[in-house]
Motif scaffolding. Structure first.
Motif, mmCIF file in Angstrom:
data_model
loop_
_atom_site.group_PDB
_atom_site.id
_atom_site.type_symbol
_atom_site.label_atom_id
_atom_site.label_comp_id
_atom_site.label_asym_id
_atom_site.label_seq_id
_atom_site.Cartn_x
_atom_site.Cartn_y
_atom_site.Cartn_z
ATOM 1 N N PRO A 135 -4.301 0.173 -22.175
ATOM 2 C CA PRO A 135 -4.923 0.406 -20.774
ATOM 3 C C PRO A 135 -4.709 1.526 -20.322
ATOM 4 O O PRO A 135 -3.800 2.264 -20.746
ATOM 5 N N SER A 136 -5.697 2.018 -19.390
ATOM 6 C CA SER A 136 -5.549 3.315 -18.829
ATOM 7 C C SER A 136 -4.071 3.388 -18.014
ATOM 8 O O SER A 136 -3.364 2.620 -17.389
ATOM 9 N N ALA A 137 -3.597 4.582 -17.739
ATOM 10 C CA ALA A 137 -2.453 4.935 -16.909
ATOM 11 C C ALA A 137 -2.644 4.378 -15.316
ATOM 12 O O ALA A 137 -1.601 4.183 -14.984
#
Length: 150
Positions: A135-137
């Motif tokens: 997942p993205s930050a």
């Protein structure tokens, strides 16, 4: 792994005890007629204590056996040739690298010594960031509103 084996052994032990209790609880001449009518005990014994039936390996004869052997030998020959081809490629690469280092040593002593020193810095292939499916930050944007079309 050991705990899983211990659990199975414990489960098997208690299962054996309960089967013994079930099979020995009733007494007298009527017990044999009850056991014959009820196949659950025999099914449980067969499932728990008998080894599973394994399918027999098909035995080949004549032309089928000859075809199988021919295909097996051809596959082994193919894998051997692939392995030898890879080995020759690696040997050529090593020889080329060795020749390049000899040429560098003749050309420039400073560059040769620099090439021989192992760098403390990470080189490109190791340093490159590989794409991952993490997942993205930033996470989920809860304030996002879908654009309205009019």
């Amino acid at each position: 792994m050991l705990s899983l084996l211990r659990q199975k052994a414990t489960r098997l032990f208690y299962t054996r005890q309960s089967i013994r209790l079930v099979s020995t609880q009733s007494s007298g001449p009527s017990s044999s007629s009850q056991n014959n009518g009820d196949t659950r005990i025999e099914t449980i014994r067969r499932v728990l204590f008998e080894s599973p039936q394994r399918p027999t390996i098909a035995l080949m004869e004549g032309e089928a056996l000859e075809q199988h052997d021919t295909i097996t030998r051809a596959w082994k020959l193919h894998t051997m040739r692939e392995r030898e081809r890879k080995q020759r490629t690696l040997e050529k690469q090593f020889q080329s690298m060795h020749q390049a280092m000899n040429e560098l040593e003749k050309t420039s002593d400073r560059l040769f010594k620099g090439a021989m020193v192992k760098s403390r810095h990470i080189t490109y292939p190791i340093q490159a960031k590989l794409p991952t499916e993490t997942p993205s930050a930033q996470g989920w944007d809860y304030a996002y509103k879908a654009p309205t079309t009019n």
